[in-house]
Write a protein that holds these residues in place. Structure first.
Motif, PDB file in Angstrom:
ATOM      1  N   ALA A  89       0.733  -1.053   0.073  1.00  0.00           N
ATOM      2  CA  ALA A  89       0.063  -0.010   0.019  1.00  0.00           C
ATOM      3  C   ALA A  89       0.775   1.257  -0.244  1.00  0.00           C
ATOM      4  O   ALA A  89       1.918   1.076   0.577  1.00  0.00           O
ATOM      5  CB  ALA A  89      -0.916   0.035   1.411  1.00  0.00           C
ATOM      6  N   ALA A 138       0.351   5.781  -0.533  1.00  0.00           N
ATOM      7  CA  ALA A 138      -0.464   6.960  -0.672  1.00  0.00           C
ATOM      8  C   ALA A 138       0.013   8.341  -0.716  1.00  0.00           C
ATOM      9  O   ALA A 138       1.054   8.652  -0.100  1.00  0.00           O
ATOM     10  CB  ALA A 138      -1.762   6.981   0.027  1.00  0.00           C
ATOM     11  N   SER A 189      -2.894   6.477  -4.913  1.00  0.00           N
ATOM     12  CA  SER A 189      -2.654   5.703  -4.029  1.00  0.00           C
ATOM     13  C   SER A 189      -2.605   4.179  -4.722  1.00  0.00           C
ATOM     14  O   SER A 189      -3.181   4.038  -5.670  1.00  0.00           O
ATOM     15  CB  SER A 189      -4.058   5.738  -2.915  1.00  0.00           C
ATOM     16  N   VAL A 229      -4.769   1.314  -0.923  1.00  0.00           N
ATOM     17  CA  VAL A 229      -5.620   2.001   0.175  1.00  0.00           C
ATOM     18  C   VAL A 229      -7.013   1.956  -0.348  1.00  0.00           C
ATOM     19  O   VAL A 229      -7.493   2.553  -1.320  1.00  0.00           O
ATOM     20  CB  VAL A 229      -4.784   3.483   0.212  1.00  0.00           C
ATOM     21  N   VAL A 260      -8.914   7.313   3.326  1.00  0.00           N
ATOM     22  CA  VAL A 260      -8.132   8.125   4.336  1.00  0.00           C
ATOM     23  C   VAL A 260      -9.169   9.329   4.902  1.00  0.00           C
ATOM     24  O   VAL A 260      -9.980   9.600   4.188  1.00  0.00           O
ATOM     25  CB  VAL A 260      -7.230   8.918   3.572  1.00  0.00           C
ATOM     26  N   ILE A 271      -5.399   5.978   7.783  1.00  0.00           N
ATOM     27  CA  ILE A 271      -5.361   5.256   6.588  1.00  0.00           C
ATOM     28  C   ILE A 271      -5.893   4.023   6.359  1.00  0.00           C
ATOM     29  O   ILE A 271      -5.275   3.044   7.250  1.00  0.00           O
ATOM     30  CB  ILE A 271      -3.594   5.281   6.003  1.00  0.00           C
ATOM     31  N   LEU A 304      -6.485   0.266   4.754  1.00  0.00           N
ATOM     32  CA  LEU A 304      -5.654  -0.654   3.658  1.00  0.00           C
ATOM     33  C   LEU A 304      -6.793  -1.558   3.175  1.00  0.00           C
ATOM     34  O   LEU A 304      -7.885  -1.775   3.762  1.00  0.00           O
ATOM     35  CB  LEU A 304      -4.541  -1.385   4.323  1.00  0.00           C
TER      36      LEU A 304
END
Length: 131
Positions: free
Chosen positions: A39, A41, A52, A55, A58, A68, A70
């Motif tokens: 991951a 971003a 990203s 992800v 957010v 964040i 995932l």
């Protein structure tokens, strides 16, 4: 000349080459490349995502505090994430990251990022990578 035309035509057919022969840019949620990372971003100070990989979202939960989320196929609580401030942030600012926390909900799905400036929480643009 014939090879150039074939490459441009192939690129137009797949959507890789834009008008004027320029290579299309990656943008928005998703759209990031990161070979070897689960991951990653690029996040603006207001919590919006520039691009990203891996992800799903957010959230900005307070001044300088970000969650964040995932993809569900990766256990964030066992990860070793890295975060850094983006260009333009004040030189005396800092970014912290924590993977094994319930500040954002499930520790398995979230990484927590905090930004600060002069000892106080501050909204900062940042990059985060989860290998």
């Amino acid at each position: 000349m014939r090879k150039i035309i074939m490459v441009v035509l192939a690129g137009l057919a797949t959507g890789v080459v834009g008008a004027g022969g320029a290579v299309a840019a990656y943008a928005a949620l998703g759209g990031a490349q990161g070979p070897g990372v689960r991951a990653a971003a690029v996040v603006n100070a207001d919590g919006t995502v520039v691009r990203s990989k891996g992800v799903t979202g957010v959230r900005k939960i307070a001044t300088g505090r970000y969650c964040i989320e995932l993809d569900s196929d990766y256990d964030a609580s066992r990860s070793v994430p890295v975060a850094t401030k983006r260009w333009g942030a004040p030189w005396n600012s800092t970014v912290f990251v924590n993977a094994n926390t319930t500040d954002c909900g499930s520790a398995e799905r979230h990484v927590f990022v905090a930004g600060g400036n002069n000892g106080a929480g501050a909204d900062l643009a940042f990059h985060v990578i989860v290998p």
